[in-house]
Motif scaffolding. Structure first.
Motif, PDB file in Angstrom:
ATOM      1  N   ARG A 322       7.615 -20.945 -14.239  1.00 52.87           N
ATOM      2  CA  ARG A 322       6.950 -19.668 -13.936  1.00 52.87           C
ATOM      3  C   ARG A 322       5.977 -19.824 -12.771  1.00 52.87           C
ATOM      4  O   ARG A 322       4.793 -19.501 -12.861  1.00 52.87           O
ATOM      5  CB  ARG A 322       6.210 -19.104 -15.158  1.00 52.87           C
ATOM      6  CG  ARG A 322       7.008 -19.002 -16.436  1.00 52.87           C
ATOM      7  CD  ARG A 322       8.325 -18.283 -16.264  1.00 52.87           C
ATOM      8  NE  ARG A 322       8.164 -16.954 -15.680  1.00 52.87           N
ATOM      9  CZ  ARG A 322       9.073 -16.368 -14.902  1.00 52.87           C
ATOM     10  NH1 ARG A 322      10.176 -17.005 -14.565  1.00 52.87           N
ATOM     11  NH2 ARG A 322       8.848 -15.169 -14.431  1.00 52.87           N
ATOM     12  N   ILE A 323       6.478 -20.293 -11.628  1.00 53.19           N
ATOM     13  CA  ILE A 323       5.662 -20.436 -10.428  1.00 53.19           C
ATOM     14  C   ILE A 323       6.202 -19.527  -9.341  1.00 53.19           C
ATOM     15  O   ILE A 323       7.368 -19.620  -8.953  1.00 53.19           O
ATOM     16  CB  ILE A 323       5.644 -21.894  -9.915  1.00 53.19           C
ATOM     17  CG1 ILE A 323       5.168 -22.851 -11.015  1.00 53.19           C
ATOM     18  CG2 ILE A 323       4.762 -22.001  -8.675  1.00 53.19           C
ATOM     19  CD1 ILE A 323       3.749 -22.614 -11.476  1.00 53.19           C
ATOM     20  N   GLY A 324       5.368 -18.616  -8.875  1.00 53.09           N
ATOM     21  CA  GLY A 324       5.716 -17.741  -7.768  1.00 53.09           C
ATOM     22  C   GLY A 324       4.587 -17.701  -6.761  1.00 53.09           C
ATOM     23  O   GLY A 324       3.606 -18.447  -6.872  1.00 53.09           O
ATOM     24  N   TRP A 325       4.728 -16.818  -5.774  1.00 55.86           N
ATOM     25  CA  TRP A 325       3.662 -16.689  -4.781  1.00 55.86           C
ATOM     26  C   TRP A 325       3.735 -15.330  -4.084  1.00 55.86           C
ATOM     27  O   TRP A 325       4.738 -14.618  -4.174  1.00 55.86           O
ATOM     28  CB  TRP A 325       3.712 -17.809  -3.746  1.00 55.86           C
ATOM     29  CG  TRP A 325       4.845 -17.724  -2.761  1.00 55.86           C
ATOM     30  CD1 TRP A 325       4.883 -17.009  -1.587  1.00 55.86           C
ATOM     31  CD2 TRP A 325       6.113 -18.368  -2.862  1.00 55.86           C
ATOM     32  NE1 TRP A 325       6.088 -17.185  -0.968  1.00 55.86           N
ATOM     33  CE2 TRP A 325       6.857 -18.017  -1.726  1.00 55.86           C
ATOM     34  CE3 TRP A 325       6.688 -19.219  -3.806  1.00 55.86           C
ATOM     35  CZ2 TRP A 325       8.165 -18.477  -1.505  1.00 55.86           C
ATOM     36  CZ3 TRP A 325       7.975 -19.682  -3.582  1.00 55.86           C
ATOM     37  CH2 TRP A 325       8.690 -19.319  -2.452  1.00 55.86           C
ATOM     38  N   ILE A 326       2.650 -15.007  -3.401  1.00 59.53           N
ATOM     39  CA  ILE A 326       2.556 -13.768  -2.621  1.00 59.53           C
ATOM     40  C   ILE A 326       2.030 -14.099  -1.230  1.00 59.53           C
ATOM     41  O   ILE A 326       1.099 -14.895  -1.091  1.00 59.53           O
ATOM     42  CB  ILE A 326       1.576 -12.750  -3.255  1.00 59.53           C
ATOM     43  CG1 ILE A 326       1.877 -12.514  -4.731  1.00 59.53           C
ATOM     44  CG2 ILE A 326       1.595 -11.423  -2.482  1.00 59.53           C
ATOM     45  CD1 ILE A 326       0.786 -11.731  -5.445  1.00 59.53           C
ATOM     46  N   GLU A 327       2.626 -13.472  -0.235  1.00 63.58           N
ATOM     47  CA  GLU A 327       2.004 -13.363   1.086  1.00 63.58           C
ATOM     48  C   GLU A 327       1.418 -11.952   1.118  1.00 63.58           C
ATOM     49  O   GLU A 327       2.125 -10.977   1.334  1.00 63.58           O
ATOM     50  CB  GLU A 327       3.035 -13.537   2.191  1.00 63.58           C
ATOM     51  CG  GLU A 327       3.741 -14.878   2.182  1.00 63.58           C
ATOM     52  CD  GLU A 327       4.923 -14.884   3.132  1.00 63.58           C
ATOM     53  OE1 GLU A 327       4.790 -14.356   4.262  1.00 63.58           O
ATOM     54  OE2 GLU A 327       5.990 -15.382   2.738  1.00 63.58           O
ATOM     55  N   PRO A 328       0.103 -11.785   0.884  1.00 64.59           N
ATOM     56  CA  PRO A 328      -0.453 -10.474   0.518  1.00 64.59           C
ATOM     57  C   PRO A 328      -0.834  -9.543   1.653  1.00 64.59           C
ATOM     58  O   PRO A 328      -1.237  -8.406   1.395  1.00 64.59           O
ATOM     59  CB  PRO A 328      -1.687 -10.859  -0.290  1.00 64.59           C
ATOM     60  CG  PRO A 328      -2.121 -12.149   0.315  1.00 64.59           C
ATOM     61  CD  PRO A 328      -0.885 -12.858   0.764  1.00 64.59           C
ATOM     62  N   GLY A 329      -0.766 -10.011   2.910  1.00 62.70           N
ATOM     63  CA  GLY A 329      -1.153  -9.138   4.010  1.00 62.70           C
ATOM     64  C   GLY A 329      -2.603  -8.683   3.889  1.00 62.70           C
ATOM     65  O   GLY A 329      -3.485  -9.451   3.515  1.00 62.70           O
ATOM     66  N   GLN A 330      -2.827  -7.394   4.181  1.00 66.25           N
ATOM     67  CA  GLN A 330      -4.191  -6.861   4.189  1.00 66.25           C
ATOM     68  C   GLN A 330      -4.777  -6.703   2.785  1.00 66.25           C
ATOM     69  O   GLN A 330      -5.954  -6.380   2.647  1.00 66.25           O
ATOM     70  CB  GLN A 330      -4.207  -5.500   4.904  1.00 66.25           C
ATOM     71  CG  GLN A 330      -3.393  -4.423   4.214  1.00 66.25           C
ATOM     72  CD  GLN A 330      -3.553  -3.058   4.864  1.00 66.25           C
ATOM     73  OE1 GLN A 330      -4.439  -2.285   4.518  1.00 66.25           O
ATOM     74  NE2 GLN A 330      -2.695  -2.772   5.837  1.00 66.25           N
TER      75      GLN A 330
END
Length: 473
Positions: A322-330
């Motif tokens: 259960r490992i994910g990620w986000i490139e969240p921008g602003q």
């Protein structure tokens, strides 16, 4: 003419020659250099044309030999219909059906064509286990200490370095790790929506998105979607004033396997930027491409920071980690705060195990092997379906990922067929799971991320015979 249009034009010319049998199975195609000269284009344009044809299984590349017309180019079954969602007063309640499908997940006697979990035989489990022992020796407190809310610095750094292959320009500071990709999507939705807002999705759409949106009090607008090129941008434009956020899977949609062309991704980001509508791009399957090159990310066209790109390792490496990620921008600060409030910190041990596995190219090597296996499986599934399912079956042409979408005879209700199949120890995902409306009742999704063998073949053949019997009742 723009380069992205040129490669489509070249690919279309060659596709027509293959389908008309001007170019026949086994024929060798011009080399990339020759294709350059024939059409007076750059090498990258020629490569894109061949990559597109590869993704459609029309051609294959052989190391040191070149490109050849594929034996699978003689496709017997049609593509599924372009979806045309019709909003009705009758809602499609899928919770009970979802529980039924999930309930058999751990039953080893059932053939799991249903859920999107890769067969453990396709995963590097022994190497990950060795990594756990190594990491426990190296981590402070053997992994029992708290870490920063943003997640493992080591993992974030490895994801950033790895993104270079997809033309990303990330640093470890641009990434937030999450408890899987669904948690990443939840954090994104929570950061930019409130109950009563409307999010736009493809149709069909992954049922997890439907259930998540419903639990958050959000309305979903399902948009017409092409089985090859993805969501209809014209339909999106016509409804843009009703929409607060878009949640799309532009690279290998689940369940269709569609791949949005680069020019559509660029146009999508430009449209949403103009109207200031954020985009959650679920790129969980983006690394499982059948062609030679990585598909482009919507994030690459995002200058305003409106795109939140989500990824993870659940479909490629370790579902249970259960490992994910986000490139969240602003939206980084709000997402980071929400994560801190909800989870305080993630377990560090498994993040470090994955970071260790990404070192020295081991993850890239694993992905190359996995992609080849999935592509081969896809072809074998398609061939078996063409041989043993009814002739009026329609079947998707995924360009990556590990799902096939089947559209069956109108007489078939796959909810009823599921009950019949499960008694014979075969599970699949009924089509009605993938919508909030009364549609796709004659459709199913099949997972081909399995270890192919005679037993898988026979179970798929048996499923086809069940469909035939239901039609003849």
């Amino acid at each position: 003419m723009p380069r992205e249009i040129l490669y489509l034009k070249i690919a279309k010319i060659l596709e027509n020659q293959i389908l008309s049998e001007t170019l026949r199975t086994g024929d060798k195609l011009p080399s990339l250099r020759s294709l350059q000269k024939i059409y007076n284009v750059g090498l990258n344009t020629a490569q894109q044309a061949y990559t597109l044809l590869e993704s459609k299984s029309l051609i294959i590349s052989k190391p040191k030999s070149g490109y050849f017309v594929s034996g699978t180019s003689k496709r017997k079954l049609a593509l599924p219909s372009v979806s045309n969602p019709i909003v009705t007063a009758t809602k499609n309640e899928t919770e009970y059906l979802t529980y039924k499908v999930f309930d058999v997940l751990r039953d080893k006697s059932v053939r799991q064509f249903s859920l999107g979990v890769p067969d453990e035989k396709l995963l590097p489990i022994s190497k990950l286990n060795k990594g756990i022992i190594k990491v426990m020796r190296e981590l402070d407190g053997s992994g029992t200490a708290f870490e920063p809310a943003q997640g493992s610095l080591n993992l974030r750094r490895n994801i950033a370095k790895w993104s270079l292959a997809r033309e990303g320009e990330l640093s470890e500071d641009d990434i937030i790790t999450t408890l899987g990709t669904m948690n990443a999507i939840y954090l994104c939705l929570n950061a930019v929506t409130k109950p009563g807002d409307t999010i736009a999705t493809e149709s069909p759409v992954y049922f997890g998105i439907l259930q998540l949106a419903k639990s958050m009090g959000l309305n979903i607008l399902e948009l017409p979607t092409h089985p090859v090129t993805g969501v209809d941008l014209e339909a999106l434009k016509q409804n843009i004033n009703k929409i607060d956020l878009c949640c799309f899977t532009c690279n290998f949609n689940n369940p269709l396997g569609s791949l949005m062309p680069d020019e559509n991704k660029k146009a999508l980001v430009e449209l949403l930027t103009h109207y200031n509508v954020p985009l959650v791009d679920d790129d969980l399957f983006g690394v499982l491409h059948f062609g030679e090159t990585h598909p482009t990310l919507c994030k690459n066209y995002d200058e305003a920071g409106i795109v939140m790109s989500c990824g993870g390792f659940s479909k490629t490496l370790a579902p249970g980690y259960r490992i994910g990620w986000i490139e969240p921008g602003q939206f980084k600060e709000k997402i980071l705060w929400n994560k801190l409030v909800q989870t305080v910190a993630m377990p560090s041990l498994l993040q470090e195990v994955i970071a260790d596995f990404m070192e020295n190219g081991r993850y890239d090597h694993h992905l190359r092997v996995l992609r080849h296996t999935l592509y081969t499986n896809c072809l074998k599934f398609q061939q078996t379906i063409e041989e043993h399912f009814p002739d009026n079956t329609k079947i998707s042409q995924p360009q990556g990922g590990f799902f096939l979408w089947l559209e069956l005879d109108k007489k078939i209700d796959t909810r009823e067929l599921y009950d019949i199949a499960i008694r014979q120890k075969i599970s699949f995902a009924p089509g009605s799971l993938f919508t909030g409306h009364n549609q796709f009742n004659n459709c199913m999704r099949l997972n081909f991320a399995l270890k192919w063998d005679e037993h898988v073949y026979q179970d798929l053949r048996r499923l086809g015979n069940m469909v035939k019997r239901q039609i003849n009742l």
